[in-house]
Design a protein around this motif. Structure first.
Motif, mmCIF file in Angstrom:
data_model
loop_
_atom_site.group_PDB
_atom_site.id
_atom_site.type_symbol
_atom_site.label_atom_id
_atom_site.label_comp_id
_atom_site.label_asym_id
_atom_site.label_seq_id
_atom_site.Cartn_x
_atom_site.Cartn_y
_atom_site.Cartn_z
ATOM 1 N N SER A 96 0.809 -1.217 0.000
ATOM 2 C CA SER A 96 0.000 0.000 0.000
ATOM 3 C C SER A 96 0.842 1.267 0.000
ATOM 4 C CB SER A 96 -0.945 0.009 1.201
ATOM 5 O OG SER A 96 -1.845 -1.069 1.127
ATOM 6 N N GLY A 97 2.028 1.192 0.581
ATOM 7 C CA GLY A 97 2.879 2.366 0.615
ATOM 8 C C GLY A 97 3.839 2.464 -0.548
ATOM 9 N N ARG A 99 5.408 3.220 -4.141
ATOM 10 C CA ARG A 99 5.206 4.328 -5.077
ATOM 11 C C ARG A 99 4.360 3.876 -6.262
ATOM 12 N NH1 ARG A 99 7.975 6.534 -9.520
ATOM 13 N NH2 ARG A 99 7.728 8.789 -9.694
ATOM 14 N N GLU A 114 -9.140 1.648 -2.126
ATOM 15 C CA GLU A 114 -8.787 3.048 -2.403
ATOM 16 C C GLU A 114 -9.061 3.934 -1.188
ATOM 17 O OE1 GLU A 114 -9.695 3.422 -7.209
ATOM 18 O OE2 GLU A 114 -11.289 3.782 -5.750
ATOM 19 N N ARG A 118 -6.255 5.978 0.879
ATOM 20 C CA ARG A 118 -6.432 7.432 1.026
ATOM 21 C C ARG A 118 -6.342 7.839 2.495
ATOM 22 N NH1 ARG A 118 -11.329 7.606 -0.799
ATOM 23 N NH2 ARG A 118 -10.584 7.625 -2.965
ATOM 24 N N PHE A 121 -2.527 6.536 3.895
ATOM 25 C CA PHE A 121 -1.313 7.048 3.259
ATOM 26 C C PHE A 121 -1.516 8.388 2.551
ATOM 27 C CE2 PHE A 121 -0.984 2.408 3.356
ATOM 28 C CZ PHE A 121 0.229 2.242 4.012
ATOM 29 N N ARG A 123 -2.981 8.936 -0.270
ATOM 30 C CA ARG A 123 -2.687 8.775 -1.695
ATOM 31 C C ARG A 123 -3.960 8.561 -2.498
ATOM 32 N NH1 ARG A 123 1.480 4.237 -2.898
ATOM 33 N NH2 ARG A 123 1.449 5.319 -4.909
ATOM 34 N N GLU A 124 -3.934 9.046 -3.734
ATOM 35 C CA GLU A 124 -5.011 8.824 -4.688
ATOM 36 C C GLU A 124 -4.424 8.131 -5.919
ATOM 37 O OE1 GLU A 124 -8.130 9.428 -4.298
ATOM 38 O OE2 GLU A 124 -8.179 10.778 -2.563
ATOM 39 N N LYS A 126 -3.353 7.626 -9.631
ATOM 40 C CA LYS A 126 -3.053 8.588 -10.688
ATOM 41 C C LYS A 126 -3.977 8.369 -11.881
ATOM 42 C CE LYS A 126 0.702 10.627 -13.363
ATOM 43 N NZ LYS A 126 2.164 10.620 -13.642
ATOM 44 N N TYR A 291 -1.552 3.454 -9.095
ATOM 45 C CA TYR A 291 -0.867 4.399 -8.214
ATOM 46 C C TYR A 291 0.576 4.545 -8.684
ATOM 47 C CZ TYR A 291 -4.705 3.921 -4.833
ATOM 48 O OH TYR A 291 -5.931 3.924 -4.215
#
Length: 292
Positions: A96-97, A99, A114, A118, A121, A123-124, A126, A291
Motif C-alpha cells: 500500500s505504501g 510508489r 482506495e 487514502r 497514506f 494517496r489517490e 493517478k 498508483y
C-alpha cells in the motif's frame, strides 16, 4: 481484522474453493491457482491471503492475490465488504505504501481499498479505468457473417505467428492498455505475446492474406476463460470481422466446456453492442486503479 496468509497447501485449497465459486469475477486469479504450484507462486513472488469472521478455520469470505511488484487483486463477498475487509486490506498491506501499485477487481472491492489507502497514506490513484464485467455461459454461437467477414480466413495462432501478430498487439496495447502516455516496449510485448500464443487460445483473421484482427484468452481458470486483446485494424472496423472472430473463439472455449468473461471500457459502446449480440451479460462494474 481477520486476514490470514495462505502459506500451506491446505490454506491454498481453501482459497481455491472460494475462487471457484466466484471465478466469474476473477478468472485471472483462478488461472494462477490452476496453473501454478505453491513453489511456482513463491518463485513468481505471488502470495494469497484470506479473510474470515470466525477464526483461521472459519468460512473464507474474501481472498487477496498480491505480488512483490505492487499488483493486487482483492475478491470479496458482500459479507466481507460489509465487514470492512477491503478497508483493512488497503491500510496494512505491504504494497500500500509503494510508489507504484495497481489494484484491480470489482468496483466495490477496489473502492474499499482506495478509501483505506487514502485514509492511511493520503494517496489517490493517478489513473483509474472503469469497465463493465461481462460473462457468457458455455454454448455455441451461430450467427451469420457480413460480406467482408466472409472474405476472411480465421486461424488458430501459435508461437510461430508471433511476428505476424506483433504489430497488432503493439497497436492494441497503445490503444487499450497504456494509460500514462508511455510508449510500448516492443521487445517486452513480443516476449509476452509469444508466451500467450503458447499457453492461450488465440485466433486471428486474415483479409487478402494479411492479418487484420485478433482475439484470444489471457487467463484460463477452472470454469471461466477470460477474453482479452480483441483488436481489429481501424480501417476494417464496423464490417463484422471482430464479431465473426469472437464467434470462432467462443466456440473454441465452449469445446473446453468453459464459460467466458471479459471486461470492456464503459465508453466503448460499439464493443459492448458486439458482446451483447454474442450473448454476454453485464454482471458488475470493474475497476483498475494505478498508483504512481
Amino acid at each position: 481484522m481477520p486476514w490470514f496468509a495462505a502459506r500451506t497447501p491446505l490454506a491454498l485449497s481453501r482459497v481455491e474453493e472460494f475462487v471457484r465459486s466466484n471465478e466469474w469475477s476473477c478468472a485471472s486469479v483462478g488461472a494462477q491457482l490452476r496453473q501454478r504450484t505453491p513453489l511456482d507462486m513463491l518463485k513468481r513472488h505471488t502470495h494469497f491471503e484470506y479473510f474470515t469472521l470466525d477464526g483461521q478455520q472459519g468460512p473464507v469470505l474474501a481472498i487477496n492475490m498480491e505480488n512483490s511488484f505492487g499488483f493486487r487483486y482483492p475478491v470479496l463477498s458482500e459479507t466481507a465488504i460489509s465487514a470492512g475487509a477491503a478497508m483493512e486490506l488497503g491500510g496494512r498491506s505491504p504494497t500500500s505504501g509503494r510508489r507504484s501499485m495497481t489494484v484491480m477487481g470489482r468496483e466495490q472491492a477496489v473502492c474499499g481499498v482506495e478509501a483505506s489507502v487514502r485514509l492511511t497514506f493520503g494517496r489517490e490513484p493517478k489513473y483509474r479505468v472503469e469497465y463493465y464485467l461481462m460473462t457468457r455461459q458455455a454454448g455455441s454461437v451461430v450467427e451469420g457473417r457480413s460480406r467482408v467477414a466472409e472474405q476472411c480466413r480465421f486461424l488458430r495462432a501459435d508461437a510461430r505467428h508471433t511476428d505476424r501478430l506483433l504489430a497488432m498487439q503493439i497497436a492494441y496495447e497503445e490503444e487499450e492498455v497504456v494509460v500514462d502516455g508511455r510508449r510500448v516496449d516492443p521487445q517486452a510485448t513480443r516476449f509476452h505475446l509469444r508466451d500467450d500464443l503458447r499457453e492461450q487460445l488465440v485466433y486471428f483473421a486474415t483479409h487478402d492474406g494479411r492479418a487484420v484482427a485478433k482475439a484470444g484468452t489471457n487467463a484460463r481458470g477452472f470454469t471461466y476463460d477470460q477474453i482479452g486483446g480483441v483488436y481489429t485494424e481501424p480501417a476494417l472496423r464496423g464490417h463484422g470481422i471482430s464479431t465473426a472472430l469472437m464467434q470462432v473463439l467462443l466456440n473454441s472455449i465452449t469445446e473446453y466446456k468453459k464459460n467466458a468473461v471479459l471486461f470492456v471500457k464503459k465508453p466503448n459502446k460499439s464493443a459492448i453492442a458486439v458482446y451483447d449480440r454474442l450473448g454476454f451479460e453485464t454482471r458488475d462494474s470493474f475497476v483498475i486503479s494505478y498508483y504512481q
